[in-house]
Design a protein around this motif. Structure first.
Motif, PDB file in Angstrom:
ATOM      1  N   ASN A  35       0.800  -1.230   0.000  1.00 26.15           N
ATOM      2  CA  ASN A  35       0.000   0.000   0.000  1.00 26.15           C
ATOM      3  C   ASN A  35       0.833   1.281   0.000  1.00 26.15           C
ATOM      4  O   ASN A  35       0.302   2.349   0.301  1.00 26.15           O
ATOM      5  N   TYR A  37       2.022   2.973  -2.498  1.00 26.66           N
ATOM      6  CA  TYR A  37       1.537   3.915  -3.508  1.00 26.66           C
ATOM      7  C   TYR A  37       0.164   4.480  -3.141  1.00 26.66           C
ATOM      8  O   TYR A  37      -0.088   5.670  -3.311  1.00 26.66           O
ATOM      9  N   SER A  38      -0.720   3.670  -2.610  1.00 25.00           N
ATOM     10  CA  SER A  38      -2.063   4.159  -2.282  1.00 25.00           C
ATOM     11  C   SER A  38      -2.085   4.967  -0.988  1.00 25.00           C
ATOM     12  O   SER A  38      -2.929   5.843  -0.814  1.00 25.00           O
ATOM     13  N   ASN A  39      -1.172   4.695  -0.063  1.00 25.31           N
ATOM     14  CA  ASN A  39      -1.133   5.421   1.209  1.00 25.31           C
ATOM     15  C   ASN A  39      -0.175   6.600   1.199  1.00 25.31           C
ATOM     16  O   ASN A  39      -0.087   7.323   2.187  1.00 25.31           O
ATOM     17  N   PHE A  40       0.553   6.789   0.111  1.00 26.88           N
ATOM     18  CA  PHE A  40       1.632   7.771   0.116  1.00 26.88           C
ATOM     19  C   PHE A  40       1.134   9.184   0.401  1.00 26.88           C
ATOM     20  O   PHE A  40       0.164   9.661  -0.167  1.00 26.88           O
ATOM     21  N   LYS A  41       1.832   9.837   1.328  1.00 27.28           N
ATOM     22  CA  LYS A  41       1.693  11.264   1.625  1.00 27.28           C
ATOM     23  C   LYS A  41       3.104  11.740   1.930  1.00 27.28           C
ATOM     24  O   LYS A  41       3.895  10.992   2.503  1.00 27.28           O
ATOM     25  N   TYR A  44       5.087  10.736   5.256  1.00 31.69           N
ATOM     26  CA  TYR A  44       4.432   9.604   5.912  1.00 31.69           C
ATOM     27  C   TYR A  44       5.392   8.416   6.037  1.00 31.69           C
ATOM     28  O   TYR A  44       5.291   7.627   6.958  1.00 31.69           O
ATOM     29  N   TYR A  45       6.325   8.325   5.098  1.00 33.78           N
ATOM     30  CA  TYR A  45       7.296   7.233   5.104  1.00 33.78           C
ATOM     31  C   TYR A  45       8.707   7.777   5.321  1.00 33.78           C
ATOM     32  O   TYR A  45       9.012   8.905   4.943  1.00 33.78           O
ATOM     33  N   VAL A  54       6.984   3.213   7.824  1.00 34.08           N
ATOM     34  CA  VAL A  54       6.054   4.278   8.215  1.00 34.08           C
ATOM     35  C   VAL A  54       6.736   5.159   9.258  1.00 34.08           C
ATOM     36  O   VAL A  54       7.394   4.668  10.165  1.00 34.08           O
ATOM     37  N   TYR A  58       4.863  10.904  12.137  1.00 31.67           N
ATOM     38  CA  TYR A  58       4.068  11.582  11.113  1.00 31.67           C
ATOM     39  C   TYR A  58       2.890  12.307  11.755  1.00 31.67           C
ATOM     40  O   TYR A  58       2.192  11.775  12.602  1.00 31.67           O
ATOM     41  N   ASP A  60      -0.532  14.289  10.643  1.00 26.84           N
ATOM     42  CA  ASP A  60      -1.438  14.499   9.514  1.00 26.84           C
ATOM     43  C   ASP A  60      -2.042  15.910   9.480  1.00 26.84           C
ATOM     44  O   ASP A  60      -2.665  16.296   8.514  1.00 26.84           O
TER      45      ASP A  60
END
Length: 98
Positions: A35, A37-41, A44-45, A54, A58, A60
């Motif tokens: 995930n 690519y789908s969770n990327f912000k 965040y990583y 992770v 982080y 948000d």
């Protein structure tokens, strides 16, 4: 994959092909987490020892953009604008009482 990483090892962006002129990128050939690519912000990583993980720190919440201080010229311009509006209102009032 190429990663844009800041001084805290936070991943700001990634590229799967090509490059961006003027941006320092790190080549990454390791395993990408599920995930990613789908969770990327941005941030965040983390990239640590050729592994992506992770970021436990982080946050948000959006970072507030700094509000620039008004310059003396800004104050003068605002006063001039207000005076102009006041005069226009006064002129309309006088014209309507005509």
């Amino acid at each position: 994959m190429q990663l844009e990483v800041n001084s805290s090892n936070e991943i700001l962006s990634y590229l799967t092909s090509g490059g961006i002129e003027g941006v320092d990128l790190v080549q990454f050939n390791g395993l990408v987490p599920d995930n990613f690519y789908s969770n990327f912000k941005p941030k965040y990583y983390l990239l640590n020892s050729d592994q992506i993980a992770v970021n436990p720190n982080y946050n948000d919440e959006p970072v507030a953009e700094p509000v620039p201080a008004l310059t003396q010229q800004d104050v003068i311009n605002a006063h001039f604008y207000k005076t102009t509006l006041d005069l226009q209102l006064k002129l309309k009032e006088l014209e309507s009482n005509g």
